[in-house]
Design an enzyme around this catalytic site. Structure first.
Site, PDB file in Angstrom:
ATOM      1  N   HIS A  53      43.497  44.521  40.102  1.00  0.00           N
ATOM      2  CA  HIS A  53      44.693  44.834  39.304  1.00  0.00           C
ATOM      3  C   HIS A  53      44.360  45.506  37.974  1.00  0.00           C
ATOM      4  O   HIS A  53      45.238  45.943  37.249  1.00  0.00           O
ATOM      5  CB  HIS A  53      45.496  43.549  39.046  1.00  0.00           C
ATOM      6  N   ASP A  93      47.911  49.367  40.487  1.00  0.00           N
ATOM      7  CA  ASP A  93      49.151  48.641  40.196  1.00  0.00           C
ATOM      8  C   ASP A  93      49.902  48.354  41.492  1.00  0.00           C
ATOM      9  O   ASP A  93      49.603  48.912  42.552  1.00  0.00           O
ATOM     10  CB  ASP A  93      50.025  49.417  39.198  1.00  0.00           C
TER      11      ASP A  93
END
Ligand code: COA
Length: 465
Positions: A435, A439
């Protein structure tokens, strides 16, 4: 060979990369002793097998004491946390002693066997010649003559939870004795031979003494067992081989913030096309499962979303977009979990991917996956659905930024536009991404495109060059 594993079922996906290799072990022998006028017993040192490996586990002996062995004959298979390696002899001679039992930990640079060789063979000069001719390993050097006993001592001093020697382990094994139950009186908690003998003589007394210790010395409010005071029936095993790699890689992976995304894929069309093509593939000697389609669909989607085929540099200052789609496939092998990868999937047809997967599976079964097959992955897939499960929480194979876990295909009741119940086959997919660089929206778009190919496999035809 090795590589093993294990997986806490479907809750997390533990990935290991390892390699197998064959090397020729050579040894430099000094200060050996003489058995008669033209024979000498010399230690055969476990050579450096590279990659910073200092300890290995003895997996198998190909020889026994008294055997006459010849140059290049395999003497042992050893396992490090990176690879299984066959050690072969450079000398003709008679095996006088094996320094370890199977399962013992051997130190690189320490004697592996003692071998009686012809005086001329054993001369330092001839050993030196052997050294320089070896292209695969560096020769272990010693200025004194370490014996089997010394090597056992070194190895056990520094490895494993139970500090003891192989000789003591052998006594324990022969008496079916769990060494964790034996009160140790040696330095640094080492279990001595006397400890074992005295325990065997009177186990009840020894056990009660051992269990009583924390109660006498501890001020803690609880008297429940701790790792150092095992209860009866507990068993301890040193962490070895691939499990050590798994611990290291998983610890590294969990430092990366994972983003999870899960979806369902209708695969009835894929099942039909696979059943048609399966026969064609079989005629070419290739076994065609769903994986080659899933892998190819990943590659086609990666073309649109290359960030998922990237890695973040260690200092987090750059993203490296990988030129090749080297798709790793988590593989359940007899030796444990391995992740070989199929190179340049972007340039391969579905049949070529299937053939390569077959090859890797076969090597995995035989314990012969090589370093080249295990290195260089850029993206990983784990088809745990061959075993079971629906969803998973896969753990990244660092430094890759995305991994997908495939659940079992299941026939499920769905509704059509008129609310009629329609049976459909659903494949469950669980993605995890780094992450820091990926995204959620990108992950979802990638997954949608990948899913599109699998739900409408005709699209492969349009996409393929
Ligand atoms: N659901 C239902 N059936 C499946 C399936 C799934 N998700 N995936 C495969 N199958 C079927 C195959 O089509 C094949 O059936 P077939 O004989 O009719 O062709 C059968 O199950 C066996 O497939 P397999 O030979 O295992 O090939 P594969 O290409 O599907 O999978 C591996 C190859 C290497 C991924 C697989 O063998 C494996 O090791 N899976 C375990 C991975 C693992 O341990 N992951 C955990 C990591 S933490």
């Amino acid at each position: 060979m090795v590589i093993n594993k294990k997986v806490n079922n479907f809750g997390s996906c533990l990935l290991m990369k390892s390699g197998a290799a064959s090397v020729t072990a050579t040894t430099t022998m000094r200060n050996y002793h003489t058995t008669n006028s033209n024979k000498k017993v010399v230690p055969f040192l476990l050579a450096d097998i590279g990659e910073g490996i200092t300890k290995v586990e003895v997996v198998k002996w190909f020889i026994k004491e008294g055997d006459h062995i010849e140059q290049f004959q395999n003497v042992a298979e050893v396992m490090s946390d990176k690879a299984n390696v066959e050690i072969s002899s450079r000398f003709d001679g008679v095996v006088k002693r094996l320094c370890y039992n199977v399962g013992d930990i051997a130190n690189v640079g320490a004697p592996l066997i003692e071998i009686e060789v012809a005086d001329s063979t054993a001369s330092p000069s001839s050993a030196g010649a052997a050294t320089s001719s070896s292209s695969t390993v560096e020769v272990a050097k010693t200025t004194s003559t370490p014996s089997c006993a010394a090597s056992s001592d070194i190895a056990e001093e520094s490895f494993g939870k139970i500090l003891t020697t192989p000789a003591v382990r052998r006594i324990a094994r022969e008496n079916n004795l769990d060494l964790t139950k034996v009160p140790a009186t040696g330095r640094n908690g080492r279990v001595l031979k006397e400890d074992v003998l005295s325990y065997l003589e009177n186990p009840t007394k020894q056990q009660s003494e051992k269990v009583a210790v924390p109660e006498q010395t501890s001020t803690a409010t609880t008297t429940t067992s701790t790792p150092s005071t095992p209860t009866v029936g507990d068993r301890r095993e040193p962490v070895r081989g691939l499990m050590r790699t798994m611990i290291r890689t998983m610890n590294a992976a969990t430092k990366v913030p994972h983003f999870g995304y899960k979806d369902e894929v209708y695969v009835d069309n894929l099942m039909i096309i696979r059943s048609h093509l399966k026969k064609t593939a079989e005629r070419q000697g290739v076994k065609l499962s769903y994986m080659p389609f899933i892998i190819k669909a990943v590659s086609l989607a990666l073309k649109e979303y290359p960030i998922l085929n990237s890695s973040l540099t260690e200092d987090e200052s750059e993203i490296i977009y990988k030129g090749d789609h080297n798709i790793g496939v988590a593989m359940d092998t007899p030796n444990g979990l391995l992740v070989p990868n199929i190179k340049s999937v972007q340039n391969k047809s579905i049949l070529e991917i299937a053939a390569e997967l077959n090859r890797l599976q076969e090597l995995g079964k035989q314990g012969k996956l090589g370093a080249n097959d295990l290195k260089g992955g850029t993206f990983t897939l784990s088809n745990i659905g061959t075993i079971g499960g629906t969803y998973a929480d896969p753990v990244l194979s660092i430094p890759e930024v995305c991994i997908g876990a495939i659940g079992m295909i299941k026939k499920t009741a769905t509704f059509d536009a008129h609310n009629n119940v329609v049976p459909k086959h659903i494949m469950y997919m669980s993605w995890a991404a780094d992450h820091r660089v990926v995204d959620g929206a990108t992950m979802a778009r990638f997954s949608n495109l990948w899913k599109e190919y699998l739900e409408n496999p005709d699209n492969f035809i349009v996409a393929l060059k």
